[in-house]
Design a protein around this motif. Structure first.
Motif, mmCIF file in Angstrom:
data_model
loop_
_atom_site.group_PDB
_atom_site.id
_atom_site.type_symbol
_atom_site.label_atom_id
_atom_site.label_comp_id
_atom_site.label_asym_id
_atom_site.label_seq_id
_atom_site.Cartn_x
_atom_site.Cartn_y
_atom_site.Cartn_z
ATOM 1 N N LEU A 63 31.679 15.187 55.111
ATOM 2 C CA LEU A 63 32.264 14.570 53.917
ATOM 3 C C LEU A 63 31.195 14.038 52.965
ATOM 4 C CD1 LEU A 63 35.282 12.561 55.408
ATOM 5 C CD2 LEU A 63 35.315 14.764 54.234
ATOM 6 N N GLY A 64 30.010 13.795 53.485
ATOM 7 C CA GLY A 64 28.919 13.330 52.631
ATOM 8 C C GLY A 64 28.400 14.412 51.712
ATOM 9 N N ARG A 65 28.730 15.676 51.997
ATOM 10 C CA ARG A 65 28.345 16.787 51.123
ATOM 11 C C ARG A 65 29.549 17.414 50.420
ATOM 12 N NH1 ARG A 65 24.552 17.954 55.470
ATOM 13 N NH2 ARG A 65 22.403 17.926 54.652
ATOM 14 N N CYS A 66 30.740 17.292 51.014
ATOM 15 C CA CYS A 66 31.935 17.972 50.510
ATOM 16 C C CYS A 66 32.329 17.432 49.139
ATOM 17 C CB CYS A 66 33.086 17.776 51.497
ATOM 18 S SG CYS A 66 34.621 18.599 51.008
ATOM 19 N N VAL A 67 32.599 18.348 48.186
ATOM 20 C CA VAL A 67 33.046 17.957 46.843
ATOM 21 C C VAL A 67 34.544 18.199 46.671
ATOM 22 C CG1 VAL A 67 30.802 18.265 45.771
ATOM 23 C CG2 VAL A 67 32.357 20.210 45.923
ATOM 24 N N MET A 68 35.243 18.461 47.789
ATOM 25 C CA MET A 68 36.703 18.599 47.787
ATOM 26 C C MET A 68 37.180 19.676 46.806
ATOM 27 S SD MET A 68 37.123 15.997 49.878
ATOM 28 C CE MET A 68 36.364 14.417 50.344
ATOM 29 N N CYS A 69 36.396 20.726 46.613
ATOM 30 C CA CYS A 69 36.780 21.771 45.664
ATOM 31 C C CYS A 69 37.901 22.640 46.199
ATOM 32 C CB CYS A 69 35.571 22.636 45.320
ATOM 33 S SG CYS A 69 34.889 23.562 46.729
ATOM 34 N N GLY A 70 38.002 22.747 47.534
ATOM 35 C CA GLY A 70 39.067 23.531 48.143
ATOM 36 C C GLY A 70 38.768 25.014 48.232
ATOM 37 N N ASP A 71 37.577 25.454 47.860
ATOM 38 C CA ASP A 71 37.253 26.881 47.894
ATOM 39 C C ASP A 71 37.297 27.458 49.303
ATOM 40 O OD1 ASP A 71 36.913 26.777 45.208
ATOM 41 O OD2 ASP A 71 34.738 27.073 45.205
ATOM 42 N N CYS A 72 37.110 26.606 50.304
ATOM 43 C CA CYS A 72 37.084 27.086 51.693
ATOM 44 C C CYS A 72 38.475 27.466 52.193
ATOM 45 C CB CYS A 72 36.479 26.026 52.608
ATOM 46 S SG CYS A 72 37.282 24.407 52.479
ATOM 47 N N VAL A 73 39.514 26.883 51.617
ATOM 48 C CA VAL A 73 40.874 27.107 52.130
ATOM 49 C C VAL A 73 41.311 28.565 51.953
ATOM 50 C CG1 VAL A 73 43.292 26.448 51.896
ATOM 51 C CG2 VAL A 73 41.514 24.694 51.820
ATOM 52 N N PRO A 74 41.282 29.118 50.731
ATOM 53 C CA PRO A 74 41.701 30.523 50.608
ATOM 54 C C PRO A 74 40.705 31.500 51.239
ATOM 55 C CG PRO A 74 40.854 29.706 48.514
ATOM 56 C CD PRO A 74 40.945 28.526 49.417
ATOM 57 N N ALA A 75 39.470 31.068 51.443
ATOM 58 C CA ALA A 75 38.469 31.971 52.023
ATOM 59 C C ALA A 75 38.659 32.153 53.514
ATOM 60 C CB ALA A 75 37.061 31.427 51.744
ATOM 61 N N CYS A 76 39.310 31.189 54.175
ATOM 62 C CA CYS A 76 39.449 31.236 55.628
ATOM 63 C C CYS A 76 40.582 32.196 56.021
ATOM 64 C CB CYS A 76 39.733 29.839 56.169
ATOM 65 S SG CYS A 76 40.016 29.790 57.946
ATOM 66 N N PRO A 77 40.297 33.313 56.684
ATOM 67 C CA PRO A 77 41.350 34.281 57.022
ATOM 68 C C PRO A 77 42.307 33.786 58.095
ATOM 69 C CG PRO A 77 39.248 34.962 57.971
ATOM 70 C CD PRO A 77 38.957 33.786 57.090
ATOM 71 N N SER A 78 41.897 32.792 58.889
ATOM 72 C CA SER A 78 42.766 32.307 59.968
ATOM 73 C C SER A 78 43.581 31.082 59.554
ATOM 74 C CB SER A 78 41.928 31.983 61.204
ATOM 75 O OG SER A 78 40.962 30.987 60.908
ATOM 76 N N GLY A 79 43.436 30.637 58.313
ATOM 77 C CA GLY A 79 44.202 29.476 57.850
ATOM 78 C C GLY A 79 43.869 28.197 58.588
ATOM 79 N N LYS A 80 42.623 28.066 58.976
ATOM 80 C CA LYS A 80 42.201 26.925 59.783
ATOM 81 C C LYS A 80 42.014 25.660 58.965
ATOM 82 C CE LYS A 80 38.570 25.924 63.238
ATOM 83 N NZ LYS A 80 39.427 25.925 64.427
ATOM 84 N N LEU A 81 41.770 25.815 57.670
ATOM 85 C CA LEU A 81 41.404 24.665 56.845
ATOM 86 C C LEU A 81 42.494 24.333 55.834
ATOM 87 C CD1 LEU A 81 37.704 25.676 56.105
ATOM 88 C CD2 LEU A 81 38.548 24.163 57.903
ATOM 89 N N SER A 82 42.663 23.060 55.574
ATOM 90 C CA SER A 82 43.585 22.591 54.546
ATOM 91 C C SER A 82 43.115 21.213 54.096
ATOM 92 C CB SER A 82 45.020 22.526 55.079
ATOM 93 O OG SER A 82 45.100 21.622 56.168
ATOM 94 N N PHE A 83 43.753 20.696 53.067
ATOM 95 C CA PHE A 83 43.410 19.360 52.568
ATOM 96 C C PHE A 83 44.660 18.490 52.548
ATOM 97 C CE2 PHE A 83 39.660 21.557 51.227
ATOM 98 C CZ PHE A 83 38.662 20.598 51.155
ATOM 99 N N THR A 84 44.489 17.221 52.848
ATOM 100 C CA THR A 84 45.569 16.243 52.797
ATOM 101 C C THR A 84 45.309 15.285 51.631
ATOM 102 O OG1 THR A 84 44.500 14.561 54.179
ATOM 103 C CG2 THR A 84 45.609 16.381 55.318
ATOM 104 N N ASN A 85 46.230 14.372 51.405
ATOM 105 C CA ASN A 85 46.006 13.357 50.365
ATOM 106 C C ASN A 85 45.511 12.040 50.970
ATOM 107 O OD1 ASN A 85 48.355 12.442 51.549
ATOM 108 N ND2 ASN A 85 49.308 11.836 49.632
#
Length: 249
Positions: A63-85
């Motif tokens: 989290l100290g590097r993450c900019v919360m852009c969300g680019d990783c979510v559609p890139a992950c073919p297994s749907g492993k990543l998501s973001f919460t509020n």
């Protein structure tokens, strides 16, 4: 007087009564790493991350590097990543900001008895933008508006380092701002603390390793609180400071 009372009744309560119980709908906050298995040799999420916040085997997000852009979510073919509020992302240790499937939350903020005794009823903060883009600075400014109203807890932003107990650091600390940051710190009376706000302040994030940065300040003065985000939600800052000082909401 009657007109003022009428306006007050019509507008209702503007401030967030309990920041810890707020529900910021639409805010992209804490990443969630699921238990789905990754494809063999897949590094799509890490390749899509613009700040190198994702490590593999197992998947971890800093989290100290993450900019919360969300680019990783559609890139992950297994749907492993998501973001919460979830906005409760602050931590007192840099290592506590790393998330994984087995460690889904950042480490809880540790209450400092020394800081609580000294600043629990009054904490004055001086904000320094050390090369920031103004995103974090705008959210720091919002801390004192009618919605977040951090002054109700005895916490305020002051104009002079002479009146400050803590330094709110935003930006990656450019070489041009390193001396000004040091002057501000030297002008603050002891005891004092540093609060690192935003991914740039915590790690440099997209600018990490750039020759135009001078981050030696953070090597000499360890932050008492890390507030991640790009920019962090004001609620992340408010709840982090309240937790650090052991203040109930």
């Amino acid at each position: 007087m009657l007109k003022s009372i009428s306006v007050r009744i019509s507008q209702g309560t503007q401030y967030i009564k309990d920041p810890r119980q707020a529900n910021p709908v639409g805010f992209r906050g804490k990443p969630d790493i699921g238990n789905a298995a990754c494809d063999t040799g897949c590094d799509a999420c890490a390749a899509a991350c613009p700040t190198g916040a994702i490590a593999l085997d197992p998947v971890q997000i800093d989290l100290g590097r993450c900019v919360m852009c969300g680019d990783c979510v559609p890139a992950c073919p297994s749907g492993k990543l998501s973001f919460t509020n979830d906005f409760k992302l602050a931590a007192t240790d840099r290592e506590g900001l790393t998330l994984s499937a087995s460690r889904p939350m950042p480490d809880p903020v540790k209450v400092s008895d020394a800081l609580r005794k000294r600043f629990g009823r009054s904490l004055k903060l001086r904000s320094v933008s050390a090369g920031g883009c103004n995103g974090c600075e705008l959210e720091v400014n919002a801390l004192t508006n009618v919605n977040f109203d951090i002054a109700r807890y005895g916490i305020d932003i002051v104009a002079s380092p002479r009146h400050a107990d803590g330094l709110v650091l935003t930006g990656p600390i450019t070489r041009n701002m390193a001396a000004a940051l040091e002057l501000c710190w030297d002008g603050m009376p002891d005891p004092k603390l540093v609060i690192a706000v935003g991914a740039c302040a915590i790690s440099g994030s997209p600018f990490e390793g750039a020759s135009t940065l001078d981050r030696s300040f953070l090597q000499r003065f360890k932050p008492a609180l890390y507030v991640p985000g790009c920019p962090p939600h004001p609620l992340t800052f408010v709840c982090g400071v309240l937790d650090l000082l052991g203040i109930s909401s």
